[in-house]
Design a protein around this motif. Structure first.
Motif, PDB file in Angstrom:
ATOM      1  N   ASP A   1       0.829  -1.208   0.000  1.00 57.74           N
ATOM      2  CA  ASP A   1       0.000   0.000   0.000  1.00 57.74           C
ATOM      3  C   ASP A   1       0.864   1.258   0.000  1.00 57.74           C
ATOM      4  OD1 ASP A   1      -2.315  -1.463  -0.042  1.00 57.74           O
ATOM      5  OD2 ASP A   1      -2.808  -1.169   2.077  1.00 57.74           O
ATOM      6  N   ARG A   2       1.943   1.240   0.781  1.00 58.86           N
ATOM      7  CA  ARG A   2       2.835   2.402   0.846  1.00 58.86           C
ATOM      8  C   ARG A   2       3.539   2.626  -0.493  1.00 58.86           C
ATOM      9  NH1 ARG A   2       3.435   7.367   2.336  1.00 58.86           N
ATOM     10  NH2 ARG A   2       5.494   7.937   3.150  1.00 58.86           N
TER      11      ARG A   2
ATOM     12  N   GLU B   1       1.052   4.292  -2.819  1.00 63.42           N
ATOM     13  CA  GLU B   1       0.851   5.680  -2.395  1.00 63.42           C
ATOM     14  C   GLU B   1       2.011   6.575  -2.845  1.00 63.42           C
ATOM     15  OE1 GLU B   1       0.543   8.227   1.809  1.00 63.42           O
ATOM     16  OE2 GLU B   1       0.631   6.039   1.839  1.00 63.42           O
TER      17      GLU B   1
END
Length: 396
Positions: free
Chosen positions: A96-97, A100
């Motif tokens: 997820d990071r 992002e």
């Protein structure tokens, strides 16, 4: 492309590790982090999630002020490592990071990589809907750029999603196109993962196609950490041919390869054909334990729709539905050490006493082993590593 670059890096890999370590201490961090993307493709081709995770963490250490796209690449490496060793929480957080940070940097090539990683993690988490949404975005990016490798990755994910919904014709269409791209580019990991098309061919009664895909996967995986994955597929094909003894040997060999490589996912998946072996032989209790243990990985069981019901049906017939669920639940609770004993030393009385009693996860053998390797693993490694006389060849 992939085959050539992987072979070049493999030949100088010890020197590369030394250079990376020295550079992280003495060179600008951004210069080293710029290698994360090409190294990712090497590590995924060889299935070396341990190295990917290790170097990704070292690159990220103290890199808070580096450009977003470089930090994203580091998180992508750490996610890959966590994915392969079965650390779902870390895999989700880092994937997820990565997505992002790539969005912040407007690096669309890197974003496509990270979306593939996130979609793969979603599959591991048993969330096909999130996997589908993420893979569709990655597929759209591949259309924009014309990048066929990203297209193959998105198709592979979408194929698993279709399988989860029982749309096997769509699954096979996606996987066969993806497999062709992976063969053209020489991507070992892609070719092996796409051997899952053999599973769909078996469901559809196409044994010849299943044998072909399994054979291609074994050839592609030789000498890499992906051998365990290819051998799981071969075990399923051998079961379909009725060769139970060979299927058992190959499944155990696949487990050994997965253990040596530290790839928990494929160790868990290999439990499924082994459970079927014991169910066919009438050992319903052992089959139920192994089936339950495989369910510690959602991905291991979500996409074997033709096999698991057969095991369940045989076990319920022999044990009764209630007892089957009790034993299956014991399997889910097995600690790794006891599970390895069950797989490789099924006749050991001490192990069976531990499994049948209330202390289902208790360790039956506490002899010391080197760090990171259990005493059971040492016995497995000394007794079964290599082919051990097992033939994994399928007929032409």
């Amino acid at each position: 492309e992939f085959a050539a670059s992987t072979e070049r890096l493999r030949s100088v890999y010890p020197d590369l590790r030394q250079a990376l370590s020295w550079s992280l201490e003495h060179q600008p961090r951004a210069r080293v982090m710029s290698l994360a993307d090409p190294l990712f493709h090497h590590w995924i081709s060889t299935g070396n999630g341990t190295e990917a995770g290790y170097w990704g963490e070292r690159m990220l250490d103290g890199a808070d002020r580096e450009p977003a796209n470089l930090r994203a690449a580091g998180h992508h490496l750490v996610s890959m490592g966590a994915d392969l060793r079965g650390d779902l929480e870390a895999a989700v957080a880092h994937s997820d990071r990565a997505v992002e940070l790539y969005r912040q940097s407007d690096d669309r090539h890197g974003l496509a990589d990270a979306l593939f990683g996130r979609a793969n993690v979603a599959l591991l988490a048993g969330d096909p809907e999130r996997a589908s949404e993420t893979a569709e975005e990655s597929l759209g990016l591949s259309h924009e750029s014309g990048d066929r490798w990203h297209r193959a990755g998105a198709l592979s994910i979408l194929g698993f999603v279709h399988a989860a919904h029982g749309a096997f014709d769509e699954t096979r269409r996606c996987w066969e196109e993806g497999a062709a791209i992976y063969r053209e580019t020489g991507d070992i990991a892609g070719q092996v993962v796409m051997c899952s098309v053999a599973t769909i061919a078996l469901i559809q009664g196409d044994l010849r196609a299943a044998e072909t895909h399994a054979r291609q996967a074994v050839v592609a995986a030789m000498g890499t950490a992906w051998e365990g994955a290819a051998l799981v597929t071969v075990a399923h094909v051998l079961l379909a041919r009725g060769d139970v003894d060979a299927a058992e040997s190959v499944a155990r060999l696949g487990m050994t390869k997965a253990l040596d490589a530290g790839v928990e996912l494929w160790f868990r998946r290999a439990l499924i054909p082994l459970a079927q072996v014991h169910a066919v032989r009438g050992d319903a209790e052992r089959a139920a334990l192994l089936l339950g243990a495989s369910e510690r990985s959602a991905f291991a069981t979500e996409f074997d729709p033709s096999v698991i019901p057969l095991v369940e049906e045989r076990c319920q017939a022999d044990l009764g539905a209630d007892e089957f669920e009790v034993v299956r639940e014991r399997g889910r609770g097995l600690e790794h050490e006891s599970l390895i004993d069950l797989v490789f030393e099924p006749a050991a009385p001490g192990v069976w006493r531990a499994l049948r009693g209330p202390g289902v996860g208790a360790r039956a053998d506490s002899r010391a082993a080197p760090a990171g390797r259990s005493a059971s693993h040492e016995r497995v490694a000394s007794g079964t590593r290599g082919s051990g006389g097992v033939s994994v060849c399928l007929p032409e």
